[in-house]
Design an enzyme around this catalytic site. Structure first.
Site, short mmCIF file in Angstrom:
data_model
loop_
_atom_site.label_atom_id
_atom_site.label_comp_id
_atom_site.label_asym_id
_atom_site.label_seq_id
_atom_site.Cartn_x
_atom_site.Cartn_y
_atom_site.Cartn_z
N ARG A 121 0.51 4.96 7.12
CA ARG A 121 1.58 4.35 6.32
C ARG A 121 2.92 4.64 6.99
NH1 ARG A 121 -0.82 3.16 1.26
NH2 ARG A 121 -1.51 1.08 1.68
N GLN A 126 3.43 -1.27 9.26
CA GLN A 126 3.39 -2.13 8.06
C GLN A 126 2.83 -3.52 8.33
OE1 GLN A 126 6.99 -2.37 5.78
NE2 GLN A 126 7.03 -0.19 5.41
N ASP A 129 -0.97 -3.62 8.20
CA ASP A 129 -1.58 -2.91 7.07
C ASP A 129 -2.35 -3.87 6.15
OD1 ASP A 129 -2.13 -1.48 4.76
OD2 ASP A 129 -0.20 -0.46 4.71
N SER A 132 -2.25 -3.17 2.23
CA SER A 132 -1.03 -3.63 1.55
C SER A 132 -1.01 -5.14 1.40
CB SER A 132 0.22 -3.21 2.33
OG SER A 132 0.37 -1.83 2.26
N TYR A 227 0.18 8.50 -0.64
CA TYR A 227 -0.86 8.29 -1.65
C TYR A 227 -0.77 9.35 -2.75
CZ TYR A 227 -3.28 5.04 1.49
OH TYR A 227 -3.62 3.97 2.27
P1 NAD Z 1 -3.16 3.06 -4.02
O1 NAD Z 1 -3.78 1.71 -4.00
O2 NAD Z 1 -3.86 4.19 -3.35
O3 NAD Z 1 -2.90 3.51 -5.55
C1 NAD Z 1 -2.22 2.68 -6.45
C2 NAD Z 1 -1.23 3.48 -7.27
O4 NAD Z 1 -1.93 4.25 -8.26
C3 NAD Z 1 -0.39 4.49 -6.48
O5 NAD Z 1 0.97 4.22 -6.69
C4 NAD Z 1 -0.80 5.85 -7.06
O6 NAD Z 1 0.27 6.76 -7.09
C5 NAD Z 1 -1.22 5.46 -8.46
N1 NAD Z 1 -2.07 6.45 -9.18
C6 NAD Z 1 -3.05 7.26 -8.72
N2 NAD Z 1 -3.57 8.01 -9.73
C7 NAD Z 1 -2.89 7.67 -10.86
C8 NAD Z 1 -2.96 8.05 -12.22
N3 NAD Z 1 -3.81 8.99 -12.65
N4 NAD Z 1 -2.12 7.45 -13.10
C9 NAD Z 1 -1.23 6.52 -12.70
N5 NAD Z 1 -1.12 6.11 -11.43
C10 NAD Z 1 -1.93 6.66 -10.52
O7 NAD Z 1 -1.64 3.01 -3.49
P2 NAD Z 1 -0.95 1.99 -2.49
O8 NAD Z 1 -0.68 0.70 -3.15
O9 NAD Z 1 -1.73 1.95 -1.25
O10 NAD Z 1 0.45 2.68 -2.23
C11 NAD Z 1 0.63 4.07 -2.15
C12 NAD Z 1 2.02 4.37 -1.62
O11 NAD Z 1 2.12 4.09 -0.24
C13 NAD Z 1 3.12 3.55 -2.28
O12 NAD Z 1 4.25 4.36 -2.42
C14 NAD Z 1 3.43 2.49 -1.28
O13 NAD Z 1 4.72 1.96 -1.39
C15 NAD Z 1 3.24 3.27 0.00
N6 NAD Z 1 2.94 2.38 1.13
C16 NAD Z 1 3.61 2.60 2.30
C17 NAD Z 1 3.35 1.77 3.37
C18 NAD Z 1 4.06 1.97 4.66
O14 NAD Z 1 5.00 2.73 4.70
N7 NAD Z 1 3.61 1.35 5.72
C19 NAD Z 1 2.40 0.78 3.28
C20 NAD Z 1 1.72 0.61 2.08
C21 NAD Z 1 1.99 1.44 1.02
#
Ligand code: NAD
Length: 380
Positions: A121, A126, A129, A132, A227
């Site tokens: 990440r 990005q 990815d 995403s 995560y």
């Molecule tokens: P994910 O699909 O793993 O999880 C979805 C969401 O569920 C996450 O926000 C997580 O915090 C939340 N979650 C987990 N347990 C929970 C609970 N018990 N109750 C409520 N919520 C809960 O996550 P994702 O969509 O892959 O994204 C994770 C993070 O990574 C985000 O901040 C996203 O912006 C970031 N991200 C960064 C990049 C990058 O920098 N290249 C790319 C993609 C995502």
């Protein structure tokens, strides 16, 4: 280099790993691009569009064994991996935490297998990815689906016949999918609330015009990759209690709470569903990893005894295959382009690069990813 994209052999797959636009980019890099005829038929790309950008179409899958790089969408099988020539590359999604047999098969076939769901990440990564790009569409579609199933409309309407109150939507888990679900529900005029265990998302929720539900869970945090960390049993119980009332008042609950590489936490209990009004909709986007909701059945819609519809359809991006393919194929082409040696016109496999290190599962007949290699298992 011969880059080959087969037609997916997976049941229910609607997407393609190569679109005419991504093929054009690869042809421009100097690669020979070959694809199986009909690969874009379910996602809305015709054979002619591929031919127009210089792709050679073949009638069957026989080129797989000759290709230097095979591009795949969805998942694959050990048999398909072993059909590749030794030393060739696989670029797709192996889902290694669940599909260990695929990683073993790739190592046995002596191919360099890249699983792009393991993409680090980072800002630079990005554009490659796949998690995403697909989660974004799944989040959007979860709202479209729930809206279609709901017996109400989402926006407030003031008419001579009376005023209709806006629907209430609650989004649990505000990662990529959750943010898009909030944005889509807001665009449709719903009143939206959201919760995530990572407090850093509160600002993002507010900036989309939604309300962040505050529940004090103590120390939660996130991994260095962004995560969520797993909650303790007590924290999860606190979370459930804090959410029961919000669920009961919501017309639509969308859950997207996942834990990378692990089973999803069960957040919405049977009691919480029982507290919701008849006709309410729950969309569980974590259905493929066990579900966030008691009563979710993967790839099914269940109506509970109190009339709540729980939708556990996996991979909602499959319902918008044209755009899902556009983004997925672009992710793959960006990955290849990023490491392309424009002089030699080959993919430069730089083992020390953090993107390669993050996604390369197998190489030279062995499992090389630090999280999955045998030496790591022994040392744990
Ligand atoms: P994910 O699909 O793993 O999880 C979805 C969401 O569920 C996450 O926000 C997580 O915090 C939340 N979650 C987990 N347990 C929970 C609970 N018990 N109750 C409520 N919520 C809960 O996550 P994702 O969509 O892959 O994204 C994770 C993070 O990574 C985000 O901040 C996203 O912006 C970031 N991200 C960064 C990049 C990058 O920098 N290249 C790319 C993609 C995502």
């Amino acid at each position: 280099m011969l880059i080959y994209a087969p037609k997916s052999q997976q049941n229910g797959e609607t997407r393609t790993a190569l679109t005419p636009a991504s093929a054009k980019k690869l042809v421009g890099l100097g690669a020979e691009v070959v694809a199986q005829a009909g690969l874009g038929e379910l996602s809305g790309y015709s054979d002619q569009e591929y031919k127009d950008v210089g792709v050679t179409l073949v009638p069957d899958d026989s080129k797989r064994g000759e290709a230097d790089i095979v591009l795949e969408v969805g998942t694959t099988t050990p048999a398909l991996l072993s059909g590749q020539k030794p030393g060739s590359m696989f670029v797709g999604v192996l889902n290694p935490f669940i599909e260990g047999a695929l990683v073993e098969a790739a190592a046995k076939a002596n191919i360099s297998a890249f699983s792009l769901d393991m993409m680090p990440r980072t800002t630079i990564a990005q554009k490659m990815d796949v998690l995403s790009s697909q989660a974004n569409l799944a989040g959007y579609y979860s709202v479209v689906l729930a809206t279609e199933r709901l017996n109400k409309i989402l926006p407030m309407m003031m008419t001579p016949a009376g005023t209709l109150a806006p629907a209430k939507v609650f989004v649990i888990g505000v990662g990529v999918a959750g943010l898009q679900a909030i944005a889509t529900a807001r665009r449709l005029g719903a009143r939206v609330q959201a919760f995530d265990t990572r407090p850093v998302v509160e600002e993002q929720v507010k900036s989309l015009g939604a309300k962040f539900v505050k529940i004090d869970l103590g120390e939660t945090g996130q991994t260095d990759q962004g995560y969520a960390k797993e909650l303790t049993a007590e924290q999860l119980e606190k979370q459930r209690q804090g959410m029961a009332k919000v669920c009961a008042q919501s017309d639509i609950v969308i859950t997207t709470a996942k834990l990378f590489g692990r089973k999803a936490p069960q957040i919405v209990t049977e009691d919480m569903v029982a507290g919701m009004a008849s006709g309410s909709i729950v969309v569980d986007l974590a259905a493929e990893t066990g579900g966030n909701v008691a009563g979710t059945k993967l790839d099914e819609e269940v109506i509970t005894s109190n009339g709540v519809r729980i939708i556990g359809l996996g991979k909602l991006e499959l319902h918008v295959p044209k755009h899902a393919s556009q983004m997925y194929a672009a992710n793959l082409a960006n990955f290849l382009e990023h490491f392309w040696d424009s002089e030699e016109k080959v993919f430069g496999l730089k083992r020390e690069d953090e993107i390669i290190e993050g996604c390369l599962m197998t190489h030279d007949g062995a499992i090389v990813h630090p999280k999955f290699s045998k030496s790591t298992e022994k040392s744990q």
